[in-house]
Design a protein around this motif. Structure first.
Motif, PDB file in Angstrom:
ATOM      1  N   SER A 119      52.562  -9.261  48.716  1.00  0.00           N
ATOM      2  CA  SER A 119      53.078  -8.890  50.043  1.00  0.00           C
ATOM      3  C   SER A 119      52.355  -7.648  50.577  1.00  0.00           C
ATOM      4  N   LYS A 120      51.909  -6.747  49.675  1.00  0.00           N
ATOM      5  CA  LYS A 120      51.125  -5.586  50.141  1.00  0.00           C
ATOM      6  C   LYS A 120      49.751  -6.031  50.654  1.00  0.00           C
TER       7      LYS A 120
ATOM      8  N   ASP B 148      55.120  -8.592  44.758  1.00  0.00           N
ATOM      9  CA  ASP B 148      54.993  -7.288  45.415  1.00  0.00           C
ATOM     10  C   ASP B 148      53.527  -7.007  45.784  1.00  0.00           C
ATOM     11  N   GLN B 149      52.608  -7.284  44.850  1.00  0.00           N
ATOM     12  CA  GLN B 149      51.185  -7.072  45.147  1.00  0.00           C
ATOM     13  C   GLN B 149      50.744  -7.970  46.310  1.00  0.00           C
TER      14      GLN B 149
END
Ligand code: ADP
Length: 221
Positions: A197-198, A194-195
């Motif tokens: 992809s951000k 998630d980190q």
């Protein structure tokens, strides 16, 4: 294992509040009370605002210090680029930063504030690197040198670390799996999908990598 780049720690807001509380406890125990707080832009701003809350201070001012060098990095000389924004005449002032590393920013900010007519000036930082030329009056924790990735600088730091990995590996494209491996090898950083992809979306937004995004991390020509 020897790292290929600087050792980094990723901090979250729980870490920041923990160090801020440690700092505030030391101020309270000292029985010295600030009338005004000065946050050094940009690194000291969030900490300064939190200390206003923890210490019950309403006057929050700013100074800006930049590091100018050949490569515009922090190797350069510190320069006061925005003077004190408020009136501190006759006040007890607490000057606040995130970390003391070379100590140049806090030294310069404290000297500048002292020249503006306060009754007294003290300094505080969340973290103090052992051996720094400047020791703040109050700090949350003393640490050995590492690059601390603040939650308010997460995307900026990761963009520059990832760009350095591309340069170090001399490639223009890598998969998320390869990047994860390199972040560990270069900086001892472990990030979630998630980190990552951000960060990828952010680098696409900045135009550092290709956008619209696909599976690969591809540097923009
Ligand atoms: P100071 O003079 O406050 O000790 P420096 O002049 O060494 O700080 O560095 C200026 C700014 O650069 C710091 O306020 C911080 O935002 C950033 N910085 C310096 N060293 C580090 C580090 N080891 N980790 C994270 N940020 C750092």
């Amino acid at each position: 294992m020897e790292l290929k780049g600087p050792l980094c720690y990723v901090l979250d807001f729980d870490d920041i509040y923990n160090y801020a509380y440690q700092t505030a406890i030391k101020v309270k125990r000292s029985e010295w009370r600030p009338d005004a707080i000065v946050g050094i832009a940009r690194g000291g701003w969030v900490h300064a605002r939190i200390q206003c809350d923890l210490l019950g201070v309403k006057d929050l001012f700013s100074v800006k210090i930049d590091h100018w060098g050949v490569t515009a990095t922090k190797d350069g000389k510190a320069k006061l680029t925005c003077p004190l924004t408020g009136d501190v005449v006759g006040k007890r002032v607490l000057v606040i930063d995130d970390i003391t590393d070379t100590g140049e920013s806090l030294t310069m900010a404290v000297d500048h504030v002292k020249s503006c007519g306060p009754a007294d000036v003290k300094s505080a930082a969340l973290m103090h690197i052992a051996g720094s030329k400047f020791t703040p009056d109050y700090y949350g924790v003393e640490v050995a040198w590492a690059w601390e990735i603040w939650p308010w600088n997460f995307y900026e730091d990761l963009t520059s670390l990832i760009t350095k990995i591309f340069q170090g590996e001399k490639v223009k494209e890598m998969s998320t799996m390869e990047l994860k491996k390199h972040l560990r090898e270069y900086n001892n950083i472990v990030l979630s999908d998630d980190q990552l992809s951000k960060i990828k979306a952010h680098m696409g937004f900045l135009g550092t990598i290709e956008y619209p995004l696909d599976k690969a991390w591809r540097l923009k020509e």
